[in-house]
Write a protein that holds these residues in place. Structure first.
Motif, short mmCIF file in Angstrom:
data_model
loop_
_atom_site.label_atom_id
_atom_site.label_comp_id
_atom_site.label_asym_id
_atom_site.label_seq_id
_atom_site.Cartn_x
_atom_site.Cartn_y
_atom_site.Cartn_z
N ALA A 80 22.84 17.51 76.79
CA ALA A 80 21.95 16.42 76.37
C ALA A 80 20.49 16.80 76.61
CB ALA A 80 22.30 15.14 77.12
N VAL A 81 20.22 17.39 77.78
CA VAL A 81 18.83 17.77 78.09
C VAL A 81 18.40 18.94 77.20
CG1 VAL A 81 17.28 18.64 79.89
CG2 VAL A 81 19.00 16.93 80.48
N ALA A 82 19.28 19.95 77.06
CA ALA A 82 18.93 21.12 76.25
C ALA A 82 18.77 20.75 74.77
CB ALA A 82 20.00 22.20 76.40
N GLY A 83 19.48 19.74 74.33
CA GLY A 83 19.41 19.33 72.92
C GLY A 83 18.37 18.26 72.65
N SER A 84 17.65 17.83 73.70
CA SER A 84 16.65 16.78 73.50
C SER A 84 15.38 17.36 72.89
CB SER A 84 16.33 16.12 74.85
OG SER A 84 15.68 17.04 75.69
N MET A 85 14.50 16.47 72.43
CA MET A 85 13.26 16.94 71.80
C MET A 85 12.31 17.59 72.80
SD MET A 85 12.16 14.25 68.85
CE MET A 85 12.38 12.74 69.78
N GLN A 86 12.33 17.07 74.04
CA GLN A 86 11.35 17.55 75.03
C GLN A 86 11.69 18.89 75.65
OE1 GLN A 86 13.08 14.54 75.23
NE2 GLN A 86 11.97 13.16 76.59
N TYR A 87 13.02 19.15 75.85
CA TYR A 87 13.39 20.34 76.63
C TYR A 87 14.40 21.22 75.87
CZ TYR A 87 12.01 16.75 80.02
OH TYR A 87 11.37 15.74 80.67
N ASN A 88 14.42 22.49 76.27
CA ASN A 88 15.43 23.41 75.73
C ASN A 88 16.40 23.87 76.80
OD1 ASN A 88 14.89 23.59 72.99
ND2 ASN A 88 13.16 24.96 73.35
N PHE A 89 16.12 23.50 78.03
CA PHE A 89 16.95 23.97 79.15
C PHE A 89 16.87 22.93 80.26
CE2 PHE A 89 17.46 26.35 83.14
CZ PHE A 89 18.64 27.03 82.88
N SER A 90 18.02 22.69 80.91
CA SER A 90 18.02 21.71 82.00
C SER A 90 17.99 22.39 83.36
CB SER A 90 19.27 20.82 81.91
OG SER A 90 19.25 19.92 83.00
N PHE A 91 16.80 22.40 83.96
CA PHE A 91 16.67 22.97 85.31
C PHE A 91 17.44 22.11 86.30
CE2 PHE A 91 13.05 24.91 83.23
CZ PHE A 91 13.10 26.20 83.72
N THR B 92 30.98 6.31 86.92
CA THR B 92 29.85 5.99 87.80
C THR B 92 28.72 6.99 87.63
OG1 THR B 92 31.48 5.24 89.42
CG2 THR B 92 29.23 5.53 90.21
N LEU B 93 29.09 8.25 87.37
CA LEU B 93 28.10 9.33 87.34
C LEU B 93 28.08 9.99 85.95
CD1 LEU B 93 29.28 10.87 90.72
CD2 LEU B 93 27.14 9.64 90.40
N ALA B 94 27.13 10.89 85.77
CA ALA B 94 27.02 11.61 84.49
C ALA B 94 27.85 12.88 84.54
CB ALA B 94 25.56 11.96 84.23
N CYS B 95 28.44 13.24 83.39
CA CYS B 95 29.18 14.50 83.31
C CYS B 95 28.16 15.66 83.29
CB CYS B 95 30.01 14.53 82.03
SG CYS B 95 30.76 16.16 81.73
N PRO B 96 28.32 16.66 84.16
CA PRO B 96 27.32 17.73 84.21
C PRO B 96 27.26 18.57 82.93
CG PRO B 96 29.20 18.26 85.61
CD PRO B 96 29.38 16.86 85.15
N ILE B 97 28.41 18.76 82.28
CA ILE B 97 28.41 19.55 81.05
C ILE B 97 27.75 18.75 79.91
CG2 ILE B 97 29.93 20.57 79.27
CD1 ILE B 97 29.70 22.28 81.78
N GLY B 98 28.06 17.47 79.84
CA GLY B 98 27.43 16.60 78.85
C GLY B 98 25.93 16.50 79.11
N ALA B 99 25.55 16.34 80.39
CA ALA B 99 24.13 16.19 80.75
C ALA B 99 23.35 17.46 80.43
CB ALA B 99 24.02 15.85 82.24
N MET B 100 23.97 18.62 80.69
CA MET B 100 23.30 19.89 80.42
C MET B 100 22.98 20.02 78.93
SD MET B 100 24.52 23.79 81.09
CE MET B 100 25.50 23.43 82.49
N VAL C 274 29.39 29.80 76.77
CA VAL C 274 28.21 30.41 76.15
C VAL C 274 27.93 29.78 74.79
CG1 VAL C 274 27.26 32.56 75.19
CG2 VAL C 274 28.46 32.60 77.39
N VAL C 275 28.95 29.71 73.94
CA VAL C 275 28.73 29.26 72.55
C VAL C 275 28.50 27.75 72.47
CG1 VAL C 275 29.77 29.09 70.26
CG2 VAL C 275 30.06 31.18 71.61
N PHE C 276 29.40 26.96 73.05
CA PHE C 276 29.35 25.51 72.84
C PHE C 276 28.42 24.77 73.80
CE2 PHE C 276 33.13 26.71 70.57
CZ PHE C 276 33.18 25.82 69.50
N VAL C 277 28.21 25.33 75.00
CA VAL C 277 27.37 24.61 75.98
C VAL C 277 25.93 25.12 75.99
CG1 VAL C 277 27.11 24.00 78.43
CG2 VAL C 277 29.38 24.09 77.40
N PHE C 278 25.77 26.45 75.87
CA PHE C 278 24.41 26.99 75.96
C PHE C 278 23.76 27.22 74.58
CE2 PHE C 278 25.75 28.53 80.29
CZ PHE C 278 24.87 27.72 80.99
#
Lengths: 281, 54
Positions: A62-73, A52-60, A127-131
């Motif tokens: 996804a946003v950091a790896g997107s073209m627009q952003y480097n960090f998910s506030f 039903t919802l988004a995974c927070p680790i996946g979402a973090m 640190v390594v895989f998520v950030f």
């Protein structure tokens, strides 16, 4: 109703709410409603057909790896808010993959304790895989990949990978080394969870690492009444996360399951949002 | 009775309020710059990396 039964019922309810679209399994579809923009407090793959919802680790990632952003506030702010309110209560009471691991641990077998050294692995993975990797390892368009999901997450393999490849023949043809690696990690995790309580939470979970750090200051916390405590050691003996509440009540490993409080013969341990208060002189 | 020294207790409460305030500001900033849409776009499509194909 005792604490263990209450916790199990809440875990099942949380699992049901976060995976309520069971009908999607048949066609291998995903729920695409507006709830998917909000994060689940626990680890639950958003490529699971029932999610039903988004995974927070996946979402973090996804946003950091997107073209627009480097960090998910948004996601980091969400995790900070949940972490400072509840700490690892989320792991103990609300995480779907936590429930799966506890059910695996119920399989009769010899049980083992884990060396404390292994519990630090999850911080390295965070640190390594998520950030770092989603931001640093980018393609020519500046897009990074969710490295934790891609190379490690056994929850994603179990709830997303297996159902999706089972439902889509075209996806099965694309399976290769990476899928084999993830299936191997899943099998090893499942086996380890049979012998070691919440093996994944203790050693690999980056979400547990974040909430663990926030356990130190979380509003929902554990306290020991030093005057009532008779230092019998029953609480430490009961704790399956290998925590001694009398010496480390806010340990990063404590998932606030309440087993220690239930086992205390003097009711000297309590969990709650309010404090016993400062020392009275 | 109890477990926490007065100074530690006050510092802890102050730290909790500060982190909550920071997290609220971060969520508001993230939402205002469109991160919700990025999360939604990722979550409603099959994530090939997540399922071990990416």
């Amino acid at each position: 109703m005792n604490n263990a039964v209450k916790r199990k019922l809440i875990q099942i309810a949380a699992f049901g709410f976060t995976n309520s679209h069971i009908g999607n399994f048949a066609g291998g579809k995903l729920y695409t409603g507006k709830w998917k923009q909000f994060c689940n407090p626990g680890l639950n793959c958003y490529s699971c057909p029932a999610a039903t919802l988004a995974c927070p680790i996946g979402a973090m990632q996804a946003v950091a790896g997107s073209m627009q952003y480097n960090f998910s506030f948004y996601v980091v702010g969400f995790l900070l808010a949940v972490g400072v309110l509840l700490g690892r209560f989320v792991c103990g009471w609300l995480c779907p993959f936590g429930l799966v691991q506890e059910l695996l641990y119920k399989i009769p077998s010899r049980k083992y304790r884990l060396r404390k050294l292994f519990t630090y692995m999850k911080y390295g993975i965070l640190v390594v895989f998520v950030f770092v990797l989603p931001i640093a390892a980018t393609n020519y368009m500046g897009m990074g990949k969710p490295a934790f999901c891609q190379y490690i997450c056994p929850s994603g393999t179990l709830f997303g990978g297996i159902p999706m490849t089972a439902a889509h023949p075209e996806l099965r043809t694309a399976t290769g080394f990476l899928f084999g690696l993830k299936i191997s990690i899943l099998i090893l995790t499942i086996l380890a969870c049979v012998f070691i309580f919440r093996f994944f939470c203790k050693t690999l979970c980056p979400l547990g690492a974040i909430y663990g750090l926030l356990n130190k200051i979380s509003i929902y916390h554990l306290e020991v009444d030093r005057q009532s405590c008779i230092k019998c050691g029953q609480c430490a003996h009961t704790c399956k996360m290998d925590v001694d509440p009398t010496t480390a009540p806010n340990s990063a490993e404590c998932i606030r399951c309440g087993a220690c409080a239930a086992s205390c013969p003097k009711q000297a341990i309590r969990l709650g949002f309010t404090s016993l208060g400062p020392v009275q002189k | 009775m109890t477990t926490m020294q007065p100074l530690k207790y006050k510092k802890r409460t102050l730290l909790q309020c500060t982190v909550l305030l920071i997290s609220a500001l971060m969520i508001a900033h993230g939402v205002s710059r469109g991160e919700l849409e990025t999360v939604w776009n990722k979550a409603v499509n099959i994530c090939l990396e997540c399922i071990g194909l990416g």
